[in-house]
Design a protein around this motif. Structure first.
Motif, PDB file in Angstrom:
ATOM      1  N   MET A 164       0.959  -1.271   0.013  1.00  0.00           N
ATOM      2  CA  MET A 164       0.118   0.069   0.032  1.00  0.00           C
ATOM      3  C   MET A 164       0.827   1.298  -0.119  1.00  0.00           C
ATOM      4  O   MET A 164       0.580   2.319  -0.376  1.00  0.00           O
ATOM      5  N   GLY A 165       2.080   1.073   0.256  1.00  0.00           N
ATOM      6  CA  GLY A 165       2.925   2.307   0.512  1.00  0.00           C
ATOM      7  C   GLY A 165       3.014   3.158  -0.715  1.00  0.00           C
ATOM      8  O   GLY A 165       2.868   4.324  -0.796  1.00  0.00           O
ATOM      9  N   GLU A 240       9.366   0.985   7.513  1.00  0.00           N
ATOM     10  CA  GLU A 240      10.168   0.434   8.600  1.00  0.00           C
ATOM     11  C   GLU A 240      10.962   1.614   9.431  1.00  0.00           C
ATOM     12  O   GLU A 240      10.867   2.736   8.955  1.00  0.00           O
ATOM     13  N   GLY A 264       4.264   6.868   7.829  1.00  0.00           N
ATOM     14  CA  GLY A 264       3.481   5.660   7.645  1.00  0.00           C
ATOM     15  C   GLY A 264       3.309   4.747   8.927  1.00  0.00           C
ATOM     16  O   GLY A 264       3.955   4.697   9.975  1.00  0.00           O
ATOM     17  N   THR A 265       2.210   4.098   8.776  1.00  0.00           N
ATOM     18  CA  THR A 265       1.903   3.328   9.867  1.00  0.00           C
ATOM     19  C   THR A 265       1.434   1.745   9.301  1.00  0.00           C
ATOM     20  O   THR A 265       2.423   0.858   9.301  1.00  0.00           O
ATOM     21  N   ALA A 267      -0.798  -0.640   6.594  1.00  0.00           N
ATOM     22  CA  ALA A 267      -1.720  -0.657   5.160  1.00  0.00           C
ATOM     23  C   ALA A 267      -3.272  -0.686   5.505  1.00  0.00           C
ATOM     24  O   ALA A 267      -3.925  -0.099   4.776  1.00  0.00           O
ATOM     25  N   GLU A 268      -3.615  -1.513   6.617  1.00  0.00           N
ATOM     26  CA  GLU A 268      -4.934  -1.349   7.062  1.00  0.00           C
ATOM     27  C   GLU A 268      -5.518   0.068   7.354  1.00  0.00           C
ATOM     28  O   GLU A 268      -6.685   0.260   7.223  1.00  0.00           O
ATOM     29  N   MET A 284       7.584  11.871  13.943  1.00  0.00           N
ATOM     30  CA  MET A 284       6.244  12.039  13.239  1.00  0.00           C
ATOM     31  C   MET A 284       5.050  12.509  14.028  1.00  0.00           C
ATOM     32  O   MET A 284       5.289  12.325  15.344  1.00  0.00           O
ATOM     33  N   LYS A 453      11.550  -3.956   2.660  1.00  0.00           N
ATOM     34  CA  LYS A 453      11.969  -3.683   3.976  1.00  0.00           C
ATOM     35  C   LYS A 453      13.114  -4.471   4.446  1.00  0.00           C
ATOM     36  O   LYS A 453      13.021  -5.589   4.142  1.00  0.00           O
TER      37      LYS A 453
END
Ligand code: 8LH
Length: 473
Positions: A164-165, A240, A264-265, A267-268, A284, A453
């Motif tokens: 998803m990134g 990562e 980033g956290t 994908a969900e 962040m 990653k």
């Protein structure tokens, strides 16, 4: 007040004043207490919506005796049971393919994506057209905060399949009016081609994992190109740890002559950029009005005070297809609430996300994260760029060995320099981590590089024994 509704319906033509550092000044800079009040109201909206549209949430909250209208404070919300990845997998196994937490008709699904893991049942993401647009708007807003602007070229150097990134970065860049270049990664020879294309396109923004940015720089140098020649202004990373680890961040900023932003956290939780630094703020920020994040005690799932460590629990405030409501991440971080240089009034993760709690190991009573070892190595001159962490679990105590590459310069100086480097690594690891590690220095380029990653931990008692013997330990 700027657009902040549920369900959201963003104006696709909206752009902030070009001189504003903010996309939505009010939402980003408001008094945090006022924002929290509005978040509580939004949580009620999302919960009522999810209850009406999903047997999954109905079951879960009926069992817990919880109703959306009962949520009057953020503390009330802590009573809501968390959602785990396993529950999502189970729901999809019983109600294939999208699970009974899909809150829109299947006919509304505009994109299908999925988790990138190779073991176990993958999770499918069914994303509606409405959500796709919302995600694009959210990401454009956060990328504006990173300093990217319409017309900038954004180079997406990450795998464009089950990740998803890459897609999140791409649609954010498109909505921002950038020249989006979905270059991808992962095919043989692609990194060398990326070097050529970066030289041709001179993008303002590059998206990748931190490990891949280091790899790309190595390949550029092999091709006789200085990564500074790419003219990149912002490298934004997710996937990562790295972007908030000073030794890694500074090294990459130095190599590229560009600013690093960590985001980033999960994908969900797409729009996954909802935890992201900005042009002026490191670490962040938690963009709480997009996804409400609680940093919580992993045993009680209740928030810990600012300044303390916990696991992030995430709640979508703007998604309507598969909204996650109190999804527990299993990662570890610590949060603070301070004045941020960029003026946004969000809480912040000053050291980003350390990694998954499961990846943590205990060496003689000390908790050690793989990312902490990377932090030490990247800060040492003479490090060759890759390493492996070998843990022997099984006895009463874990034991730790690190195989670290030395660089070519150290190799040229001969065995004494390599030996001295090994001693330096051992001393530094012991000073920073508070534990002793057996260090074995290995030739430059011993380990394969990643285009995704990094996977550096080897959990293996036999390998540990053989390294021990090698060192005569
Ligand atoms: C991170 C970070 C980070 C993710 N610092 N750890 O790339 C963003 C999304 C799409 C992503 O990577 O999702 P995915 O593949 O589901 O992985 C989630 C895990 O990746 C997350 O739980 C963290 O352990 C890690 N992660 N971004 C540190 N900036």
């Amino acid at each position: 007040m700027e657009e902040w509704n549920f369900p959201p319906n963003y104006n696709k033509d909206y752009f902030p004043d070009p001189n504003s550092p903010y996309w939505f000044r009010d939402r980003e800079t408001m008094d945090p207490e006022k924002r929290d009040e509005l978040i509580v109201a939004r949580i009620r909206d999302v919960m009522a919506y999810a209850y009406d549209h999903s047997p999954f949430y109905q079951r879960k909250w009926d069992e817990a005796g919880i109703k959306a209208k009962d949520i009057r404070t953020l503390a009330d919300f802590e009573e809501v049971p968390v959602v785990t990845k396993q529950e999502l997998r189970d729901s999809q196994a019983k109600n294939p393919p999208f699970g009974d937490y899909l809150c829109c008709p299947e006919s509304d699904i505009h994109h299908i994506h999925g988790t990138s893991g190779t073991t176990g049942r993958p999770t499918a993401f069914g994303i509606s057209r409405r959500d796709w647009d919302t995600i694009a708007n959210n990401h454009a807003r956060i990328m504006w905060g990173m300093g990217l602007r319409p017309g900038d070229t954004v180079f997406v150097a990450a795998i464009l399949s089950l990740y998803m990134g890459s897609w999140g970065a791409l649609i954010g860049a498109e909505r921002l009016g950038c020249k989006a270049f979905p270059f991808g990664a992962g095919a043989p020879g692609m990194t060398a081609r990326a070097v050529t294309w970066l030289g041709m396109m001179k993008p303002a923004g590059l998206y990748s994992t931190p490990s891949y940015a280091l790899r790309l720089a190595e390949v550029a140098r092999e091709e006789g190109v200085d990564p500074k020649e790419f003219g990149i202004k912002v490298l934004f990373f997710s996937g990562e740890p790295g972007g908030s680890i000073p030794s890694i961040r500074d090294k990459i900023q130095d190599i590229y002559g560009a600013k690093v932003v960590d985001c980033g956290t999960m994908a969900e939780l797409t729009p996954w950029m909802h935890a992201s630094g900005s042009a002026d703020t490191e670490g962040m920020l938690l963009w709480q009005d997009i996804v409400y994040t609680e940093v919580a005690d992993p045993n009680t799932n209740r928030r810990v005070p600012y300044g303390e460590q916990g696991t992030p629990i995430y709640t979508h405030l703007e998604r309507t297809s598969q909204p996650m409501i109190r999804m527990v991440s299993g990662d570890l971080t610590h949060w603070v609430m301070e004045d941020n240089p960029c003026g946004r009034t969000y809480p912040r993760l000053p050291k980003g996300i350390y990694g998954r709690i499961d990846d943590m190991f205990q060496i003689r009573g000390e908790n050690v994260y793989p990312s902490a070892i990377a932090e030490v190595l990247e800060g040492l001159a003479g490090y060759g760029g890759e390493h492996r962490i070998i843990i022997s679990r099984g006895g009463s105590m874990d034991e730790l060995a690190v195989q670290a590459e030395f660089d070519q310069e150290t190799a040229n100086k001969g065995p004494d320099a390599v030996k001295a480097m090994g001693e330096r690594v051992e001393a530094e690891l012991s000073r920073v981590l508070g534990v002793r590690a057996r260090v074995v220095m290995v030739e430059p380029d011993t380990f394969p590089r990643t285009d995704f990653k990094a996977q550096r931990v080897v959990d293996d008692r036999d390998l540990y024994q053989s390294l021990n013997q090698k060192r005569g330990g």
